[in-house]
Scaffold this active site. Structure first.
Site, short mmCIF file in Angstrom:
data_model
loop_
_atom_site.label_atom_id
_atom_site.label_comp_id
_atom_site.label_asym_id
_atom_site.label_seq_id
_atom_site.Cartn_x
_atom_site.Cartn_y
_atom_site.Cartn_z
N GLU A 227 0.09 -9.74 -1.10
CA GLU A 227 -1.31 -10.16 -0.98
C GLU A 227 -1.91 -10.37 -2.38
O GLU A 227 -2.70 -11.29 -2.59
CB GLU A 227 -2.12 -9.11 -0.21
CG GLU A 227 -1.77 -9.07 1.27
CD GLU A 227 -2.66 -8.13 2.06
OE1 GLU A 227 -2.77 -6.96 1.66
OE2 GLU A 227 -3.23 -8.56 3.07
N ALA B 103 0.85 -1.19 0.00
CA ALA B 103 0.00 0.00 0.00
C ALA B 103 0.89 1.24 0.00
O ALA B 103 2.04 1.18 0.43
CB ALA B 103 -0.87 -0.01 1.25
N GLY C 126 0.70 -5.40 0.43
CA GLY C 126 -0.36 -5.59 -0.57
C GLY C 126 0.14 -6.22 -1.86
O GLY C 126 -0.63 -6.88 -2.57
N GLU D 186 4.06 -5.56 7.46
CA GLU D 186 3.22 -4.53 8.08
C GLU D 186 3.49 -4.37 9.58
O GLU D 186 3.36 -3.26 10.12
CB GLU D 186 1.73 -4.86 7.85
CG GLU D 186 1.23 -4.59 6.45
CD GLU D 186 1.42 -5.77 5.49
OE1 GLU D 186 2.24 -6.68 5.78
OE2 GLU D 186 0.74 -5.79 4.45
N1 COA Z 1 4.54 3.29 0.01
C1 COA Z 1 4.94 4.49 -0.41
N2 COA Z 1 6.14 4.73 -0.95
C2 COA Z 1 6.97 3.67 -1.07
C3 COA Z 1 6.61 2.38 -0.64
C4 COA Z 1 5.34 2.20 -0.08
N3 COA Z 1 4.90 1.02 0.31
N4 COA Z 1 7.66 1.55 -0.87
C5 COA Z 1 8.61 2.29 -1.43
N5 COA Z 1 8.21 3.59 -1.55
C6 COA Z 1 8.94 4.72 -2.12
C7 COA Z 1 10.00 5.24 -1.18
O1 COA Z 1 9.44 6.13 -0.24
C8 COA Z 1 10.92 5.92 -2.16
O2 COA Z 1 10.36 7.16 -2.55
P1 COA Z 1 11.29 8.49 -2.65
O3 COA Z 1 12.33 8.13 -3.68
O4 COA Z 1 10.35 9.54 -3.10
O5 COA Z 1 11.88 8.70 -1.30
C9 COA Z 1 10.87 5.01 -3.38
O6 COA Z 1 9.65 4.29 -3.27
C10 COA Z 1 12.00 4.01 -3.44
O7 COA Z 1 12.00 3.27 -2.24
P2 COA Z 1 13.27 3.17 -1.27
O8 COA Z 1 12.78 2.90 0.11
O9 COA Z 1 14.15 4.37 -1.44
O10 COA Z 1 13.99 1.91 -1.89
P3 COA Z 1 14.94 0.89 -1.12
O11 COA Z 1 15.53 0.03 -2.19
O12 COA Z 1 15.88 1.60 -0.23
O13 COA Z 1 13.99 0.01 -0.19
C11 COA Z 1 12.01 -1.31 0.28
C12 COA Z 1 13.02 -0.83 -0.78
C13 COA Z 1 10.93 -2.07 -0.42
C14 COA Z 1 12.73 -2.20 1.28
C15 COA Z 1 11.43 -0.09 1.03
O14 COA Z 1 10.99 0.85 0.06
C16 COA Z 1 10.26 -0.43 1.91
O15 COA Z 1 10.43 -0.97 2.99
N6 COA Z 1 9.04 -0.11 1.46
C17 COA Z 1 7.83 -0.32 2.25
C18 COA Z 1 7.41 -1.79 2.22
C19 COA Z 1 6.21 -2.00 3.12
O16 COA Z 1 6.27 -1.82 4.32
N7 COA Z 1 5.08 -2.39 2.53
C20 COA Z 1 3.85 -2.62 3.24
C21 COA Z 1 3.07 -1.37 3.27
S1 COA Z 1 1.60 -1.52 4.26
#
Ligand code: COA
Length: 257
Positions: free
Chosen positions: A113, A65, A110, A133
């Site tokens: 999911e 999400a 998601g 999450e």
């Molecule tokens: N929602 C919103 N933005 C997200 C996102 C999410 N679920 N996952 C990644 N992004 C965005 C980051 O904020 C970043 O944006 P920015 O460049 O404007 O700062 C961009 O996508 C790239 O992500 P980044 O975190 O810089 O990449 P990374 O390679 O360092 O890390 C992940 C990758 C997937 C480990 C990390 O992005 C992450 O933990 N995302 C969330 C995953 C999550 O918790 N999902 C469940 C949500 S309920």
């Protein structure tokens, strides 16, 4: 730029690509809306036999999400988003056509999911699957806890949820969650999709329903569902065509009737 890219890599194959690569294809409300509409369209279009889900950008399938939409304790919007996700994911799971999910990067929250609602997962070594999450102080809301525990059991599921662990593509394949672990994702997905096209569409729809509805039913009831389905399919045009074609040593021509 379309949030869901719609392509046809092979006749009968509808590929839907989540296309928000700068945010790792995170499921913003507009992206969910576009996905919902694309599913309706693919479901209704009789020329579409198989649906393939992909993520754009080479790094992620879908990173979950859009966490930015969650900020600020907007309870009514949050609940509406979750209810809508549940509805769309249920719709995906109940599509009467085979759905292949192709993952070569991040599939979290998601995103995972969605994968769990699909019929076949094809992954590469680079796939990373998880339900993180809990690390946000939350829990999954689109059916992930229930579909995952049914798919791989409580203990392997706990590793992902309670330890926030990410599962590699190899581990997903080892656990039987992924149908295949491949190097060339495009070629493998196309090969699976073409195989799906050779299976009769009514039979596919019925077998999907049997697996879904039979799973939670008492086994004798589920076996009765199974026979009702077979008896019905036997007298369809496609049932008779499949039998005739085999005996006449030719390829069957299925019409979905
Ligand atoms: N929602 C919103 N933005 C997200 C996102 C999410 N679920 N996952 C990644 N992004 C965005 C980051 O904020 C970043 O944006 P920015 O460049 O404007 O700062 C961009 O996508 C790239 O992500 P980044 O975190 O810089 O990449 P990374 O390679 O360092 O890390 C992940 C990758 C997937 C480990 C990390 O992005 C992450 O933990 N995302 C969330 C995953 C999550 O918790 N999902 C469940 C949500 S309920």
């Amino acid at each position: 730029m379309s949030l869901i890219m719609i392509t046809e890599p092979y006749p009968g194959v509808r590929q839907l690509t989540f296309n928000r690569p700068d945010k790792l294809n995170a499921l913003s409300s507009p992206l969910m809306e576009a996905f919902d509409a694309a599913l309706d369209d693919a479901s209704a279009d009789l020329s579409v036999r198989v649906i393939v889900l992909r993520g754009a950008g080479g790094k992620a399938f879908v990173a979950g999400a859009d966490i930015a939409e969650y900020q600020g304790d907007k309870r009514a919007e949050f609940i509406a988003y979750q209810m809508n996700s549940r509805r769309v994911f249920d719709k995906l799971e109940q599509l009467p056509k085979p759905v292949i999910c192709a993952i070569d990067g991040i599939a979290l929250g998601g995103g995972f999911e969605i994968a769990l609602c699909c019929d076949m997962l094809i992954v590469t070594e680079a796939a990373q699957l998880g339900l993180p999450e809990g690390r946000l102080g939350l829990s999954p809301g689109g059916g992930g806890t229930q579909r995952l525990v049914r798919a791989i059991g409580k203990h392997a599921a706990s590793d992902l949820m309670l330890a926030g662990w990410r599962m590699s593509g190899a581990r997903a394949f080892q656990l039987g969650l992924a149908a295949d672990l491949v190097e060339d994702l495009d070629a493998a997905v196309l090969q699976r999709a073409r195989a799906c096209i050779k299976v009769a569409p009514l039979a596919q729809a019925e077998m999907k329903r049997l697996m879904r509805e039979g799973f939670d039913a008492p086994v004798e009831t589920a076996k009765s569902y199974e026979q009702e389905v077979l008896f019905r399919l036997y007298s369809t045009c496609d049932g008779q065509e499949g039998i005739d074609a085999f005996l006449e040593k030719r390829e069957p021509v299925f019409k979905g009737q």
